[in-house]
Design an enzyme around this catalytic site. Sequence first.
Site, PDB file in Angstrom:
ATOM      1  N   LYS A 156      41.328  36.077  71.565  1.00 18.11           N
ATOM      2  CA  LYS A 156      42.220  36.154  70.407  1.00 18.11           C
ATOM      3  C   LYS A 156      43.181  37.290  70.628  1.00 18.11           C
ATOM      4  O   LYS A 156      42.774  38.438  70.738  1.00 18.11           O
ATOM      5  CB  LYS A 156      41.413  36.462  69.146  1.00 18.11           C
ATOM      6  N   LYS A 163      47.564  34.276  68.495  1.00 20.23           N
ATOM      7  CA  LYS A 163      47.193  33.076  69.235  1.00 20.23           C
ATOM      8  C   LYS A 163      45.787  33.191  69.825  1.00 20.23           C
ATOM      9  O   LYS A 163      45.313  34.275  70.099  1.00 20.23           O
ATOM     10  CB  LYS A 163      48.213  32.842  70.339  1.00 20.23           C
ATOM     11  N   ASP A 178      35.960  34.053  54.344  1.00 13.23           N
ATOM     12  CA  ASP A 178      36.813  32.940  54.762  1.00 13.23           C
ATOM     13  C   ASP A 178      35.984  31.862  55.441  1.00 13.23           C
ATOM     14  O   ASP A 178      36.327  31.399  56.519  1.00 13.23           O
ATOM     15  CB  ASP A 178      37.935  33.436  55.676  1.00 13.23           C
ATOM     16  N   GLY A 227      44.713  27.592  70.190  1.00  9.75           N
ATOM     17  CA  GLY A 227      44.750  27.676  68.733  1.00  9.75           C
ATOM     18  C   GLY A 227      45.702  28.756  68.290  1.00  9.75           C
ATOM     19  O   GLY A 227      46.226  29.542  69.075  1.00  9.75           O
ATOM     20  N   GLN A 228      45.898  28.769  66.984  1.00  6.44           N
ATOM     21  CA  GLN A 228      46.830  29.715  66.397  1.00  6.44           C
ATOM     22  C   GLN A 228      46.186  30.163  65.101  1.00  6.44           C
ATOM     23  O   GLN A 228      45.841  29.337  64.267  1.00  6.44           O
ATOM     24  CB  GLN A 228      48.146  28.987  66.111  1.00  6.44           C
ATOM     25  N   GLY A 229      45.974  31.448  64.982  1.00  5.88           N
ATOM     26  CA  GLY A 229      45.327  31.927  63.762  1.00  5.88           C
ATOM     27  C   GLY A 229      46.223  32.880  63.024  1.00  5.88           C
ATOM     28  O   GLY A 229      47.339  33.165  63.457  1.00  5.88           O
ATOM     29  N   GLY A 230      45.731  33.351  61.901  1.00  9.57           N
ATOM     30  CA  GLY A 230      46.499  34.290  61.111  1.00  9.57           C
ATOM     31  C   GLY A 230      46.794  35.567  61.868  1.00  9.57           C
ATOM     32  O   GLY A 230      47.752  36.270  61.570  1.00  9.57           O
ATOM     33  N   TYR A 231      45.973  35.897  62.848  1.00  7.96           N
ATOM     34  CA  TYR A 231      46.173  37.134  63.590  1.00  7.96           C
ATOM     35  C   TYR A 231      47.032  36.945  64.807  1.00  7.96           C
ATOM     36  O   TYR A 231      47.474  37.901  65.405  1.00  7.96           O
ATOM     37  CB  TYR A 231      44.838  37.679  64.075  1.00  7.96           C
TER      38      TYR A 231
END
Length: 946
Positions: A644, A629, A740, A623-627
């Site tokens: 994360k 990978k 969120d 996955g790829q998040g705002g912070y």
Amino acid sequence: MSGGKILLFGAAVAVSCLFLVQPARAQITDPSEVAALKAIRNKLSDPMNNLRTWSDGDPCSSNWKGVICFNSTLADGYLHVEELQLLKMNFSGSLAPEFGQLSYLKILDVMWNQISGSIPKEIGSIKSLKLLLLNGNQLSGPLPVELGYLPNLDRIQIDTNNISGPIPKSFALLNKTRHFHMNNNSLSGQIPPELSRLPSLVHLLLDNNNLTGFLPPELSRTPSLLILQLDNNNFSGASIPASYGGMAKLLKMSLRNCNLQGEVPDLSSIPQLGYLDLSQNQLTGNIPSNKLSNNITTIDLSSNSLTGPIPENFSRLPNLQRLSLENNHLIGSVPTAVWKSIVFTGNRTLLLDFQNNNLTNISTSLNPPANVSILLYGNPVCSNANQLNIEQYCQYQLINQSSGSSGNSKISCGPCPSDQGYEYNPLSPLSCFCSIPLEVGYRLKSPGFSNFLPYMDDFDGYLSSGLELALYQVFIDSFIWEEGPRLRMKLKLFPNNTNLFNDSEVLRIRGMFTGWLIPDSGIFGPYELLNFTLGFYSNVISRSGSRLSAGAVVGIVLASVALAVALSTLVTIFLMRRRFKYQAASKRRSISRIPIKVDGVKGFTFEEMALATNNFSSSSQVGQGGYGKVYRGILADGTVVAIKRALEGSLQGSREFFTEIELLSRLHHRNLVSLVGYCDEENEQMLVYEFMPNGTLRDHLSAKSKEALSFAMRLSIALGSARGILYLHTEADPPIFHRDIKASNILLDSRFVAKVADFGLSRLAPAPNIEGDLPGHVSTVVKGTPGYLDPEYFLTHKLTDKSDVYSLGVVFLELLTGRQPILHGKNIVREVTLAYQSGMIFSAIDSRMGSYPSDCVEKFISLALRCCQDETDSRPSMPEVVRELDILWRMTPETDTSPLESVVGGFKDAKAVPESSSLVETQPYVSSDVSGSNLISSVIPPITPR
Ligand SMILES: *[C@@H]1O[C@H](CO)[C@@H](O)[C@H](O)[C@H]1NC(C)=O
Ligand SMILES: *[C@@H]1O[C@H](CO)[C@@H](O)[C@H](O)[C@H]1NC(C)=O
Ligand SMILES: *[C@@H]1O[C@H](CO)[C@@H](O)[C@H](O)[C@H]1NC(C)=O
Ligand SMILES: *[C@@H]1O[C@H](CO)[C@@H](O)[C@H](O)[C@H]1NC(C)=O
Ligand SMILES: *[C@@H]1O[C@H](CO)[C@@H](O)[C@H](O)[C@H]1NC(C)=O
């Protein structure tokens, strides 16, 4: 000629500084000043013991800690105190009236402590005073009239305190004052029109106070004024004087949220106006059609009651970055040429926000360059979005304040020698050159642009020439927009082709910052010095005693706790071209830190993380998040985890990281994803979570999932999520608002137990502060995932527990309908409400859910819609949500629920959903989200912007 100097160095590091004093000369300090210094010390509480050795006698001949005395050639033969710098030394206590005795003082600097009490009026008798820097304390009471009697005052900074009462008229006597910073206090009353007489005034910052009355028309006559910033005051119903259109030198006018009425004045003849913010007032009438200055970067007229069309002339502004006209009553067509005069090179962007107006048509097709963002949501023209081919501009969008870093990633270099703070200078012409930088916390208080990226090079140029350094010595390590808007930066200053700064250079650079000797700049505006970290160079000051000014220094100063590193061992050139094992890591600086222990969570080494993820291989990425990978990792003991890995610069410093981990480590609930450990090495920050084999709720609701969730499963997921969130609100200490919540942040374990993810995490994002309050904490900047965001929070910026209730309600609607919160520009809340009102609700239910008990479903929908009410007060509280879901769960027929009871933490010993369930084909992961996770979920009291 120069008299004596007293300098108390506050290295902003949390290292306690021991000050050692060299033997003194025959001259002694003025006895009245000695007595005054004693009185000053006695009023300050000194937790770091910086003033420990201040004692009776002459500060230059006895062991007064922290005293630097220079020679004095004054006729009276005494040494005199010229500078008193107590920058960021954790002092509390108050300011003694005896400051008035230091009659040769030029710089009085007590910035960023916790000093309270009132400002002694005696300071007004220090005729020599040039810099009065009291900002960032807790001073209260009024501004003493006497401060107006300081004929040599160049800069008065009392911002970010609790000062109340009016601005004394006497301040109009400050003939030499150029900088007048009183923002973020509680000043009240009328702005004295007399201030317009100040011949030298360039920056007038009075924002975030409680000023009332009218805006003095006379201010337009202030001959040198560059910045007028009055945001967040309450000039009830006053209008903006037409005379302001005649401010000859003005670069920035910011009158946001001032309760102003009347029309927008014609400002077209201000020749260099670069920034105009009149938003959040009650301005009426048309937008003046005369063209503003070519220099304009930002026009914000949003949230007023402006009418009429959008003038053509906005298309002749070559430097425009942002045109915000949202939330007005503008009519006519959508402009299609605003970007016409802009040359989009490099990082140039343009934001056009026209949301929530009455724009009805569009003359030609809208075909902007890629660097232009146009927001049209909430305009009638959007009802034809399909035909006009403007769907992409009609979606509901939130504007994120940006942050970033120079991020000049380098080819791989070997590690610099750790421990002493060596790093690569990413800008150095020599590749892989290790040296030790100085770190500076720096904030632009009133920048003249909306987007920093195009100005970063200019800023480097401005600061390096101001500091007399080479361009590549100044590195912007990271920056973040804060409320204001202000721009906070972490700067690194590297030595010029040597490994270390020499001592005099360190002192010179520090003096440039603390003495405000860097020349002013138009577009960048005034700066604040937040800290100046000497770090490795802490001992420089002690060495400098003998070197600085030969014969000049009588006694000196300071050694850091950790000094005593022989200089010779450090003067080595490190040019390393060895390949480093972990390529990505080598882009970052490689100073290892001593890992801090947090009970209950495991500290992992970087190597362990790399092993678990096969060197962070792309096949491990899930996955790829705002912070950054998210990776699936297998630890040495076989445990499967989700890792994360924060993007460089996406999380705050180490201390906040550990505070956060400590907080998260104390949270345990079956409906929260639990934290297994963390890694904080190689300047990398990673969080290790339990792995959720069934992925996100969003995946299971999407059309791609093979097997649909039954009603009972959906209800149990709703109940589990609600319980997890209730726990965050009520059991966490301090309470956590998630901020969120969304279907992709609700994960499902092997038995489909819902687990809420990403809580608390966004606190780690560098969060802008509340105006004037604790820097670096809570944001009032609205960010969020479109579709899930509480509309009241969006409007008021006031965050409450009910904001989470709203987002959770949207998740419930997703559970019931299977569709996404925003689909083809349609909002799920509105659609379901319409269906509900027209009695068509069952047509909206996800057909893939199979059979369901209609009474339960109806009650569930009704609950979900109540959660999504616009008004906070109409929504149920979190405990009510859980209670109602619990009742529904018990109502649901036995046959539906029995396999799931253990999932809900139920009362019967029933079989769970089989482990090997393969409902979805998509990769399971810990909460992936591309945009929304920058959200600041947080421990927050309700915030109301002033
Ligand atoms: C010390 O005194 C000498 C003259 O005696 C003068 O030239 C020099 O600038 C003084 N230094 C300082 C730091 O005041
Ligand atoms: C300030 O300057 C004005 C004009 O230059 C002069 O008349 C006035 O006396 C000055 N005030 C003070 C307090 O020096
Ligand atoms: C601002 O002034 C108003 C009246 O002028 C007062 O009621 C209010 O409490 C003041 N607010 C603050 C924060 O001082
Ligand atoms: C305004 O624009 C002119 C012309 O481009 C430029 O020379 C000047 O420096 C600009 N002023 C500011 C304050 O940026
Ligand atoms: C940096 O060092 C180079 C030589 O090493 C010198 O030519 C240059 O002038 C220096 N620049 C500054 C700003 O000190």
